[in-house]
Each structure stands twice: as structure tokens, then as C-alpha cells.
Motif scaffolding. Structure first.
Motif, PDB file in Angstrom:
ATOM      1  N   ASN A  60      46.149 -12.262  57.568  1.00 55.18           N
ATOM      2  CA  ASN A  60      46.981 -11.379  58.406  1.00 55.18           C
ATOM      3  C   ASN A  60      47.761 -10.359  57.571  1.00 55.18           C
ATOM      4  OD1 ASN A  60      48.578 -13.349  57.263  1.00 55.18           O
ATOM      5  ND2 ASN A  60      50.006 -13.454  58.976  1.00 55.18           N
ATOM      6  N   ARG A  61      47.409 -10.237  56.275  1.00 51.40           N
ATOM      7  CA  ARG A  61      48.195  -9.378  55.386  1.00 51.40           C
ATOM      8  C   ARG A  61      47.327  -8.312  54.728  1.00 51.40           C
ATOM      9  NH1 ARG A  61      52.979 -10.139  52.696  1.00 51.40           N
ATOM     10  NH2 ARG A  61      53.141 -12.339  53.230  1.00 51.40           N
ATOM     11  N   THR A  62      47.901  -7.121  54.537  1.00 54.11           N
ATOM     12  CA  THR A  62      47.235  -6.082  53.752  1.00 54.11           C
ATOM     13  C   THR A  62      48.220  -5.583  52.704  1.00 54.11           C
ATOM     14  OG1 THR A  62      46.206  -5.368  55.829  1.00 54.11           O
ATOM     15  CG2 THR A  62      45.857  -3.957  53.922  1.00 54.11           C
ATOM     16  N   VAL A  63      47.762  -5.487  51.478  1.00 54.32           N
ATOM     17  CA  VAL A  63      48.608  -4.946  50.415  1.00 54.32           C
ATOM     18  C   VAL A  63      48.058  -3.568  50.061  1.00 54.32           C
ATOM     19  CG1 VAL A  63      49.576  -5.324  48.115  1.00 54.32           C
ATOM     20  CG2 VAL A  63      48.969  -7.295  49.543  1.00 54.32           C
ATOM     21  N   ILE A  64      48.898  -2.554  50.263  1.00 54.10           N
ATOM     22  CA  ILE A  64      48.447  -1.167  50.081  1.00 54.10           C
ATOM     23  C   ILE A  64      49.091  -0.558  48.830  1.00 54.10           C
ATOM     24  CG2 ILE A  64      48.511   1.158  51.105  1.00 54.10           C
ATOM     25  CD1 ILE A  64      46.639  -0.585  52.611  1.00 54.10           C
ATOM     26  N   LEU A  65      48.285   0.156  48.070  1.00 55.51           N
ATOM     27  CA  LEU A  65      48.797   0.860  46.895  1.00 55.51           C
ATOM     28  C   LEU A  65      48.754   2.353  47.155  1.00 55.51           C
ATOM     29  CD1 LEU A  65      46.803  -1.037  44.119  1.00 55.51           C
ATOM     30  CD2 LEU A  65      49.134  -1.503  44.940  1.00 55.51           C
ATOM     31  N   ALA A  66      49.752   3.060  46.670  1.00 57.86           N
ATOM     32  CA  ALA A  66      49.689   4.525  46.655  1.00 57.86           C
ATOM     33  C   ALA A  66      49.367   4.926  45.222  1.00 57.86           C
ATOM     34  CB  ALA A  66      51.028   5.122  47.077  1.00 57.86           C
ATOM     35  N   ARG A  67      48.433   5.845  45.089  1.00 60.71           N
ATOM     36  CA  ARG A  67      48.018   6.296  43.751  1.00 60.71           C
ATOM     37  C   ARG A  67      48.192   7.791  43.630  1.00 60.71           C
ATOM     38  NH1 ARG A  67      44.497   2.661  41.109  1.00 60.71           N
ATOM     39  NH2 ARG A  67      44.021   0.841  42.393  1.00 60.71           N
ATOM     40  N   LYS A  68      48.539   8.205  42.424  1.00 60.37           N
ATOM     41  CA  LYS A  68      48.613   9.639  42.134  1.00 60.37           C
ATOM     42  C   LYS A  68      47.656   9.864  40.974  1.00 60.37           C
ATOM     43  CE  LYS A  68      52.360  12.773  41.031  1.00 60.37           C
ATOM     44  NZ  LYS A  68      53.818  12.803  40.861  1.00 60.37           N
ATOM     45  N   GLN A  97      59.640   6.497  37.758  1.00 54.82           N
ATOM     46  CA  GLN A  97      59.617   7.962  37.575  1.00 54.82           C
ATOM     47  C   GLN A  97      59.270   8.712  38.852  1.00 54.82           C
ATOM     48  OE1 GLN A  97      57.431   5.790  36.397  1.00 54.82           O
ATOM     49  NE2 GLN A  97      55.334   6.565  36.605  1.00 54.82           N
ATOM     50  N   GLU A  98      58.817   7.984  39.892  1.00 56.16           N
ATOM     51  CA  GLU A  98      58.419   8.635  41.153  1.00 56.16           C
ATOM     52  C   GLU A  98      59.443   8.425  42.268  1.00 56.16           C
ATOM     53  OE1 GLU A  98      55.912  10.600  41.406  1.00 56.16           O
ATOM     54  OE2 GLU A  98      54.892  10.148  39.521  1.00 56.16           O
ATOM     55  N   ARG A  99      60.547   7.743  41.953  1.00 57.29           N
ATOM     56  CA  ARG A  99      61.531   7.458  43.022  1.00 57.29           C
ATOM     57  C   ARG A  99      62.297   8.717  43.417  1.00 57.29           C
ATOM     58  NH1 ARG A  99      63.525   1.737  40.372  1.00 57.29           N
ATOM     59  NH2 ARG A  99      61.465   0.781  40.581  1.00 57.29           N
ATOM     60  N   GLY A 100      62.799   8.695  44.632  1.00 62.34           N
ATOM     61  CA  GLY A 100      63.622   9.805  45.095  1.00 62.34           C
ATOM     62  C   GLY A 100      62.833  11.033  45.508  1.00 62.34           C
ATOM     63  N   LYS A 101      61.519  10.888  45.626  1.00 61.22           N
ATOM     64  CA  LYS A 101      60.701  12.052  46.002  1.00 61.22           C
ATOM     65  C   LYS A 101      60.057  11.854  47.375  1.00 61.22           C
ATOM     66  CE  LYS A 101      59.190  12.595  41.181  1.00 61.22           C
ATOM     67  NZ  LYS A 101      57.998  12.529  40.307  1.00 61.22           N
ATOM     68  N   GLY A 102      60.428  10.798  48.055  1.00 65.26           N
ATOM     69  CA  GLY A 102      59.886  10.581  49.391  1.00 65.26           C
ATOM     70  C   GLY A 102      58.634   9.711  49.440  1.00 65.26           C
ATOM     71  N   VAL A 103      58.232   9.138  48.279  1.00 66.53           N
ATOM     72  CA  VAL A 103      56.996   8.345  48.261  1.00 66.53           C
ATOM     73  C   VAL A 103      57.110   7.122  49.178  1.00 66.53           C
ATOM     74  CG1 VAL A 103      55.481   6.925  46.806  1.00 66.53           C
ATOM     75  CG2 VAL A 103      56.314   9.127  45.960  1.00 66.53           C
ATOM     76  N   ALA A 104      58.260   6.416  49.091  1.00 68.91           N
ATOM     77  CA  ALA A 104      58.411   5.206  49.920  1.00 68.91           C
ATOM     78  C   ALA A 104      58.281   5.562  51.395  1.00 68.91           C
ATOM     79  CB  ALA A 104      59.756   4.540  49.652  1.00 68.91           C
ATOM     80  N   GLY A 105      58.899   6.652  51.790  1.00 67.65           N
ATOM     81  CA  GLY A 105      58.839   7.079  53.196  1.00 67.65           C
ATOM     82  C   GLY A 105      57.405   7.340  53.634  1.00 67.65           C
ATOM     83  N   VAL A 106      56.633   8.016  52.788  1.00 66.45           N
ATOM     84  CA  VAL A 106      55.240   8.332  53.134  1.00 66.45           C
ATOM     85  C   VAL A 106      54.407   7.044  53.213  1.00 66.45           C
ATOM     86  CG1 VAL A 106      53.148   9.533  52.366  1.00 66.45           C
ATOM     87  CG2 VAL A 106      55.364  10.628  52.117  1.00 66.45           C
ATOM     88  N   LEU A 107      54.634   6.158  52.239  1.00 67.07           N
ATOM     89  CA  LEU A 107      53.879   4.899  52.218  1.00 67.07           C
ATOM     90  C   LEU A 107      54.211   4.043  53.448  1.00 67.07           C
ATOM     91  CD1 LEU A 107      51.976   2.957  50.720  1.00 67.07           C
ATOM     92  CD2 LEU A 107      53.916   2.234  49.305  1.00 67.07           C
ATOM     93  N   LEU A 108      55.500   3.987  53.788  1.00 67.78           N
ATOM     94  CA  LEU A 108      55.906   3.206  54.969  1.00 67.78           C
ATOM     95  C   LEU A 108      55.233   3.746  56.228  1.00 67.78           C
ATOM     96  CD1 LEU A 108      59.699   2.866  54.123  1.00 67.78           C
ATOM     97  CD2 LEU A 108      58.239   0.931  54.725  1.00 67.78           C
ATOM     98  N   ARG A 109      55.235   5.066  56.375  1.00 68.27           N
ATOM     99  CA  ARG A 109      54.621   5.656  57.576  1.00 68.27           C
ATOM    100  C   ARG A 109      53.113   5.411  57.574  1.00 68.27           C
ATOM    101  NH1 ARG A 109      58.626   9.264  56.728  1.00 68.27           N
ATOM    102  NH2 ARG A 109      57.386  10.701  55.477  1.00 68.27           N
ATOM    103  N   PHE A 110      52.497   5.538  56.397  1.00 70.68           N
ATOM    104  CA  PHE A 110      51.057   5.321  56.319  1.00 70.68           C
ATOM    105  C   PHE A 110      50.712   3.885  56.740  1.00 70.68           C
ATOM    106  CE2 PHE A 110      47.252   3.825  54.294  1.00 70.68           C
ATOM    107  CZ  PHE A 110      46.347   4.823  54.611  1.00 70.68           C
ATOM    108  N   CYS A 111      51.449   2.928  56.182  1.00 68.50           N
ATOM    109  CA  CYS A 111      51.146   1.517  56.478  1.00 68.50           C
ATOM    110  C   CYS A 111      51.377   1.219  57.954  1.00 68.50           C
ATOM    111  CB  CYS A 111      52.000   0.598  55.615  1.00 68.50           C
ATOM    112  SG  CYS A 111      51.488   0.644  53.905  1.00 68.50           S
ATOM    113  N   SER A 112      52.407   1.817  58.495  1.00 69.60           N
ATOM    114  CA  SER A 112      52.720   1.590  59.892  1.00 69.60           C
ATOM    115  C   SER A 112      51.557   2.062  60.773  1.00 69.60           C
ATOM    116  CB  SER A 112      54.002   2.360  60.178  1.00 69.60           C
ATOM    117  OG  SER A 112      54.434   2.144  61.436  1.00 69.60           O
TER     118      SER A 112
END
Ligand SMILES: CC(C)(COP(=O)(O)OP(=O)(O)OC[C@H]1O[C@@H](n2cnc3c(N)ncnc32)[C@H](O)[C@@H]1OP(=O)(O)O)[C@@H](O)C(=O)NCCC(=O)NCCS
Length: 335
Positions: A60-68, A97-112
Motif C-alpha cells: 500500500n506504499r509508494t516511495v517517490i524520488l525527485a531527481r534533477k 542545497q535544494e531547500r527553500g526553492k519549492g521542491v517539497a511543495g512540487v513533490l507533495l502535489r505530485f504524490c498527491s
């Protein structure tokens, strides 16, 4: 933005592009890259190193990675619980080094959106935050419950001696602990019987929620099946009419240093004396054979924080790692 290894293309959710990012489903090979972005997370108490392999096996779980440019820069895990109604967000982290640029927000929306595409029956997203939340956060979240966090550290061998000094009979007069009741460790059938009985547990569980470590579960059979697979000791003061219930994990290794373990205790209920009895029982049973250092985190009703902290300091001679903090279990609609 693209995701690999997960859904056929026609099922991909539509997300607003954040051009540099690709999304992939995590695999065992990603472990080192994930650890590389996880330095110093949770003050060294990161649970992910010991849970990552198991997480990959959970259906019941998915672990998603964001890559640049192919490089792992963020991770989030989503898990469907509560009979399919709730998506639980965990493990969120972004490379320093990637914090504060909105990455978490994008990842959260993507996973949702990914979860919604796979599980249209999911209605809400739940997560636990232990940082300072402001008015802006409560515009997007509903508060489910708030728990005090008591973090202490000790050497297992020293605490074992200290508990032995308290005496086998924890309830002996003078230690401030009831002589009349002895905590009961529950068998799985008893756990189900008690925790699925709304009438019995309603007044004890915070907002009717079993918060195990930071994971909020509604008392439902499907969730009990998840919880009972974990290495947890379940305890109550009284099987037929409990006032305090507690859950204690078996110690897990954490990357603070060699021989460091994490022990989590979730305390539900408001009676301090009964809570202290169960605390000592859990600590006794886990320090019996353990060798090394332990970071022990107790989640509890906020008013119990101060007296339990004093008990740790004065009676058990255990060092507090930090003063009062709290965790908020919050919820938002998945649309
Ligand atoms: C917390 C962390 C993931 C934020 O990443 P970030 O890319 O810098 O965050 P963003 O720039 O996207 O902006 C913050 C957004 O994420 C949200 N956010 C911050 N911490 C969050 C958390 N723990 N869970 C969910 N959302 C969180 C903020 O509310 C904000 O949302 P908004 O855009 O709706 O206001 C990052 O600082 C980090 O990796 N910290 C160390 C690990 C950690 O503490 N993780 C928290 C797990 S409980």
C-alpha cells in the motif's frame, strides 16, 4: 516532469511542470543516494535507513524520488491507510542545497495526484509536523491532534540498574506509583478487541486516533492489521476498562553513531501515575538485554510532559535532550 517505473503513461497524473524535475519510484539501488541527502535529518534520529527496505515491500506504499539531471534531490513516501480513505505522507526530505526553492511543495502535489490517480477513493491526506506551524499552515490543514514530545537519552546498561533500584514492585509505597494495578501487556487478539472497541478507547485516544510514533491510524480492522505487523508492545492498565494505553516499539538502530538505538513510546490517556507505570515497564523490558545508547521519544498528552520529564530527570537520572516540543497531526482534502 516524468515518472518512471510506476504507472503506464496514460495513467500519469497531470501536474504543473517544474521543468528540471523528474520523478521515479525508489528502488533498493537508490539507497546510498537517499542517504546522501539525509545527513543530519531529525537530529540523527532518521528512521529511514532502517525502514527503507521494508517500505519498498509494502503493497500500500509508494516511495517517490525527485531527481534533477538524474541526481536524487528529494524523497516522499505515500501510504494508503484507513480503509483506502487516507493518504499518509511520510519521510519527506529535500537535499540541503535544494531547500527553500519549492521542491517539497512540487513533490507533495505530485504524490498527491499520483495517489489520487491510482486510488480515486482517497479523500484526505494526513501528515505529522513537528515544526512551528503558523496561521498560513492552518489555512491548508485541519488539526487532528497535538502531542507533546519528550526526548531523552540514556545508556541502556545504566538505566537498567536505575530501574532495578526502583524495585521489582513498581507500585511500592513511596515511589508515587499505584500499588493496586499492574500494567498488562496485550496479546494481538486483545489489542484488536480493545482498540476496535470505540466505547472503551474513545476517551483515551487523541481525537479517536492511534498515533504510532508519527503515523495516525483510525481504529479500523485494516489499520490494526498494519499495526500488528510491527514490532510493538501494547499495554493498558486494565483490560476491561483502560484509562491509559501505551505502545512501545522495539529499539531500532539510528545513524547517530555506533550502538545508538531509538525507542518510541506512545502514551494515550491522562492519568500520570498509570502512564509512569507503563513507561517504566516498557523501559525495563527493552533495557533488559540492550547494550548501547538509546534516544527515547515519548509522545503524550501535553499536560503530562512536565511531570514525566521530571520523573526522567529526578527518579531515573536521565538527561532530557530538549525542552518541550510538540507534533501536530494534520489533514487536508485530496482533490
Ligand atoms: C522540510 C523540507 C522537506 C522542506 O523542503 P523545501 O523544498 O525547502 O520546501 P518548499 O520550498 O517546497 O516550501 C515549503 C513548503 O513545504 C511545506 N512543508 C514544510 N515542511 C513540511 C513537512 N514536514 N511536511 C509537509 N509539508 C511541509 C511548507 O508548509 C511549504 O508549503 P507551502 O508552499 O504550501 O507554504 C526540507 O527543509 C527538509 O528536507 N528538511 C529536513 C527534513 C525534514 O525536516 N523533513 C520534515 C519531515 S516531517
Amino acid at each position: 516532469m516524468k515518472i518512471e517505473n510506476s504507472l503506464p503513461c496514460h495513467q500519469l497524473p497531470e501536474v504543473h511542470p517544474h521543468n528540471e524535475l523528474q520523478f521515479t519510484v525508489a528502488t533498493e539501488e537508490d539507497f546510498d543516494d537517499i542517504m546522501a541527502i539525509s545527513q543530519d535529518i531529525y537530529g540523527g534520529l532518521d528512521y529511514l535507513p532502517s525502514r527503507f527496505q521494508a517500505w519498498l515491500q509494502e503493497t500500500n506504499r509508494t516511495v517517490i524520488l525527485a531527481r534533477k539531471q538524474g541526481k536524487v534531490i528529494a524523497l516522499e513516501s505515500v501510504c494508503v491507510i484507513d480503509d483506502g480513505e487516507t493518504m499518509l505522507v511520510e519521510g519527506l526530505r529535500v537535499a540541503p542545497q535544494e531547500r527553500g526553492k519549492g521542491v517539497a511543495g512540487v513533490l507533495l502535489r505530485f504524490c498527491s495526484q499520483l495517489v489520487k490517480a491510482k486510488h480515486p477513493e482517497v479523500k484526505v491526506s494526513r501528515l505529522t509536523r513537528d515544526d512551528q506551524l503558523g496561521a498560513k499552515d492552518f489555512q491548508k490543514y485541519r488539526l487532528i491532534t497535538k502531542q507533546g514530545i519528550l526526548l531523552v537519552r540514556f545508556c541502556a546498561e545504566d538505566l537498567k540498574l536505575r530501574i532495578a533500584e526502583l524495585g521489582l514492585n513498581m507500585g511500592s509505597a513511596g515511589d508515587g506509583l499505584h500499588p493496586s494495578s499492574t500494567p498488562v501487556r496485550l496479546e494481538p487478539e486483545e489489542v484488536i478487541q480493545i482498540f476496535l472497541n470505540n466505547g472503551v478507547m474513545q476517551d483515551i485516544l487523541p481525537n479517536g486516533t492511534i498515533v504510532q510514533d508519527w503515523q495516525p491510524f483510525k481504529p479500523l480492522s485494516s489499520n490494526m492489521a498494519i499495526l500488528l505487523k510491527k514490532d510493538i508492545d501494547w499495554m493498558v492498565d486494565d483490560v476491561s476498562c483502560p484509562s491509559v494505553a501505551s505502545l512501545c516499539t522495539f529499539p531500532i538502530r539510528v545513524p547517530i553513531g555506533n550502538d545508538w538505538y531509538y525507542l518510541n513510546i506512545d502514551m494515550f490517556g491522562k492519568d500520570l501515575t498509570l502512564a509512569l507505570q507503563q513507561l517504566v515497564c516498557h523501559l525495563r523490558s527493552h533495557t533488559d538485554t540492550l547494550k548501547g545508547h538509546v534516544m527515547c521519544q515519548v509522545f503524550l498528552d501535553p499536560p503530562l510532559w512536565r511531570p514525566m520529564a521530571d520523573f526522567f530527570k529526578e527518579t531515573l537520572k536521565v538527561e532530557l535532550v530538549k525542552e518541550y516540543t510538540e507534533q501536530c497531526v494534520v489533514e487536508s482534502d485530496v482533490v
